[in-house]
Scaffold this motif. Structure first.
Motif, PDB file in Angstrom:
ATOM      1  N   ASP A 273       0.841  -1.214   0.000  1.00  0.00           N
ATOM      2  CA  ASP A 273       0.000   0.000   0.000  1.00  0.00           C
ATOM      3  C   ASP A 273       0.872   1.259   0.000  1.00  0.00           C
ATOM      4  OD1 ASP A 273      -2.262  -1.561   0.093  1.00  0.00           O
ATOM      5  OD2 ASP A 273      -2.616  -1.295   2.248  1.00  0.00           O
ATOM      6  N   LEU A 274       1.930   1.232   0.815  1.00  0.00           N
ATOM      7  CA  LEU A 274       2.848   2.383   0.885  1.00  0.00           C
ATOM      8  C   LEU A 274       3.619   2.555  -0.429  1.00  0.00           C
ATOM      9  CD1 LEU A 274       4.355   2.029   4.495  1.00  0.00           C
ATOM     10  CD2 LEU A 274       2.739   3.761   3.712  1.00  0.00           C
ATOM     11  N   MET A 275       4.071   1.425  -0.989  1.00  0.00           N
ATOM     12  CA  MET A 275       4.808   1.485  -2.267  1.00  0.00           C
ATOM     13  C   MET A 275       3.912   2.079  -3.362  1.00  0.00           C
ATOM     14  SD  MET A 275       7.982   0.149  -1.946  1.00  0.00           S
ATOM     15  CE  MET A 275       8.584  -0.714  -3.389  1.00  0.00           C
ATOM     16  N   ASN A 276       2.663   1.644  -3.389  1.00  0.00           N
ATOM     17  CA  ASN A 276       1.731   2.137  -4.415  1.00  0.00           C
ATOM     18  C   ASN A 276       1.417   3.620  -4.217  1.00  0.00           C
ATOM     19  OD1 ASN A 276       1.698  -0.372  -5.570  1.00  0.00           O
ATOM     20  ND2 ASN A 276      -0.221  -1.018  -4.621  1.00  0.00           N
ATOM     21  N   ALA A 277       1.330   4.032  -2.963  1.00  0.00           N
ATOM     22  CA  ALA A 277       1.101   5.459  -2.671  1.00  0.00           C
ATOM     23  C   ALA A 277       2.289   6.296  -3.156  1.00  0.00           C
ATOM     24  CB  ALA A 277       0.879   5.664  -1.174  1.00  0.00           C
ATOM     25  N   MET A 278       3.501   5.754  -2.989  1.00  0.00           N
ATOM     26  CA  MET A 278       4.704   6.442  -3.484  1.00  0.00           C
ATOM     27  C   MET A 278       4.663   6.592  -5.003  1.00  0.00           C
ATOM     28  SD  MET A 278       7.986   4.937  -1.446  1.00  0.00           S
ATOM     29  CE  MET A 278       9.171   5.388  -2.687  1.00  0.00           C
ATOM     30  N   VAL A 279       4.228   5.537  -5.689  1.00  0.00           N
ATOM     31  CA  VAL A 279       4.142   5.572  -7.163  1.00  0.00           C
ATOM     32  C   VAL A 279       3.173   6.668  -7.602  1.00  0.00           C
ATOM     33  CG1 VAL A 279       3.473   4.280  -9.240  1.00  0.00           C
ATOM     34  CG2 VAL A 279       4.720   3.135  -7.421  1.00  0.00           C
ATOM     35  N   ARG A 280       2.051   6.756  -6.898  1.00  0.00           N
ATOM     36  CA  ARG A 280       1.058   7.797  -7.243  1.00  0.00           C
ATOM     37  C   ARG A 280       1.657   9.193  -7.064  1.00  0.00           C
ATOM     38  NH1 ARG A 280      -2.457   4.023  -4.917  1.00  0.00           N
ATOM     39  NH2 ARG A 280      -2.493   5.068  -2.893  1.00  0.00           N
ATOM     40  N   LEU A 281       2.476   9.366  -6.034  1.00  0.00           N
ATOM     41  CA  LEU A 281       3.135  10.664  -5.807  1.00  0.00           C
ATOM     42  C   LEU A 281       4.097  10.991  -6.952  1.00  0.00           C
ATOM     43  CD1 LEU A 281       3.998  10.542  -1.980  1.00  0.00           C
ATOM     44  CD2 LEU A 281       2.410  12.108  -3.082  1.00  0.00           C
ATOM     45  N   PHE A 282       4.879   9.987  -7.353  1.00  0.00           N
ATOM     46  CA  PHE A 282       5.839  10.191  -8.450  1.00  0.00           C
ATOM     47  C   PHE A 282       5.133  10.616  -9.723  1.00  0.00           C
ATOM     48  CE2 PHE A 282       8.964   6.772  -6.699  1.00  0.00           C
ATOM     49  CZ  PHE A 282       9.613   7.733  -5.935  1.00  0.00           C
ATOM     50  N   SER A 283       3.988   9.963  -9.989  1.00  0.00           N
ATOM     51  CA  SER A 283       3.361  10.153 -11.300  1.00  0.00           C
ATOM     52  C   SER A 283       2.365  11.312 -11.358  1.00  0.00           C
ATOM     53  CB  SER A 283       2.694   8.845 -11.757  1.00  0.00           C
ATOM     54  OG  SER A 283       1.930   8.302 -10.713  1.00  0.00           O
ATOM     55  N   GLU A 284       2.102  11.953 -10.219  1.00  0.00           N
ATOM     56  CA  GLU A 284       1.164  13.095 -10.216  1.00  0.00           C
ATOM     57  C   GLU A 284       1.809  14.298 -10.910  1.00  0.00           C
ATOM     58  OE1 GLU A 284      -1.665  15.263 -10.334  1.00  0.00           O
ATOM     59  OE2 GLU A 284      -2.241  13.537  -9.115  1.00  0.00           O
ATOM     60  N   LYS A 285       1.131  14.796 -11.951  1.00  0.00           N
ATOM     61  CA  LYS A 285       1.693  15.904 -12.753  1.00  0.00           C
ATOM     62  C   LYS A 285       1.314  17.288 -12.180  1.00  0.00           C
ATOM     63  CE  LYS A 285       3.533  13.349 -16.122  1.00  0.00           C
ATOM     64  NZ  LYS A 285       3.830  12.171 -15.281  1.00  0.00           N
ATOM     65  N   ASP A 286       0.134  17.360 -11.589  1.00  0.00           N
ATOM     66  CA  ASP A 286      -0.346  18.643 -11.045  1.00  0.00           C
ATOM     67  C   ASP A 286       0.442  18.977  -9.775  1.00  0.00           C
ATOM     68  OD1 ASP A 286      -1.758  20.551  -9.517  1.00  0.00           O
ATOM     69  OD2 ASP A 286      -3.658  20.020 -10.453  1.00  0.00           O
ATOM     70  N   GLU A 287       1.236  20.025  -9.816  1.00  0.00           N
ATOM     71  CA  GLU A 287       2.140  20.362  -8.697  1.00  0.00           C
ATOM     72  C   GLU A 287       1.390  20.631  -7.387  1.00  0.00           C
ATOM     73  OE1 GLU A 287       5.415  20.055  -8.312  1.00  0.00           O
ATOM     74  OE2 GLU A 287       5.400  19.203 -10.324  1.00  0.00           O
ATOM     75  N   GLN A 288       0.251  21.326  -7.511  1.00  0.00           N
ATOM     76  CA  GLN A 288      -0.538  21.657  -6.310  1.00  0.00           C
ATOM     77  C   GLN A 288      -1.067  20.386  -5.645  1.00  0.00           C
ATOM     78  OE1 GLN A 288      -0.713  24.705  -4.973  1.00  0.00           O
ATOM     79  NE2 GLN A 288      -1.851  23.825  -3.271  1.00  0.00           N
TER      80      GLN A 288
END
Length: 209
Positions: A103-118
């Motif tokens: 779950d933590l690893m997947n949350a990290m991936v989502r952070l990496f791939s989020e394009k919207d800076e805000q």
């Protein structure tokens, strides 16, 4: 599959494949660590069960098994090499905490791939202040409960290596986390000082993640 030969395919960094490498190293089992450049991925992609990396090829005689999905590979090897827990119940607990780390690893991936800076900033704050402390608190309490210094009472299993890798990916932030979770810090030190793992950490390529 007795006398099997193992080939692990992944890009030239740690991330999803590192728990698999750590299992091979902790078990003292030989394997081929095939690290390829992003540009070579199209060549390998057709070999992968779901067109994703990492994937593992296991060859025994004329039989070849090809496995995808990093956690499925980790569980398979952990069972093979006696790093999955000493009983079905222990293995279930180890799997449960393994899923918690996924779950933590997947949350990290989502952070990496989020394009919207805000949005990325908001998500990072939520991850740092809510998600991460909550999950680590559960792991900290489990280590206290098991009394072995590891997640399972019987000692080292693949989930400890998975947690070690997750913390390793946090870079400098890990030191701050250790202040709040002393038993996780001790587990990290135990894994790091395992003779086989210590040797591997000295020779593995240095990568940003």
């Amino acid at each position: 599959m007795g006398n099997a030969q193992y080939k692990l395919y992944y890009f030239g960094f740690k991330f999803r494949a590192e728990v698999i490498r750590l299992i091979f190293e902790a078990a003292g089992k030989p394997y081929e660590d095939i690290r390829f450049e992003q540009s070579k991925w199209p060549e390998y992609k057709s070999m992968a069960p779901f067109g994703t990396a990492p994937f593992l090829q296991v060859t025994s005689g004329s039989q070849t098994l090809c496995l995808g999905e990093s956690v499925a590979i980790a569980r398979y090897l952990a069972r093979k090499f006696k790093l999955a827990g000493k009983s079905d119940e222990e293995a279930a607990i180890v799997d449960m905490y393994g899923d918690h780390i996924t779950d933590l690893m997947n949350a990290m991936v989502r952070l990496f791939s989020e394009k919207d800076e805000q949005k990325k900033k908001q998500d990072q704050e939520k991850f740092d202040n809510e998600t991460l402390p909550k999950h680590l608190k559960n792991l900290e309490e489990r280590i206290i409960q098991s009394r072995s210094g590891f997640v399972a009472p019987s000692g080292l299993t693949w989930v400890d290596l998975y947690l070690f890798n997750f913390l390793d990916l946090q870079g400098d932030k890990a030191q701050t986390l250790f202040n709040n979770f002393p038993n996780i810090k001790k587990l990290d030190e135990k894994v790091r000082s395992n003779p086989k793992i210590a040797q591997y950490l000295k020779r593995r390529p240095v990568t940003p993640f």
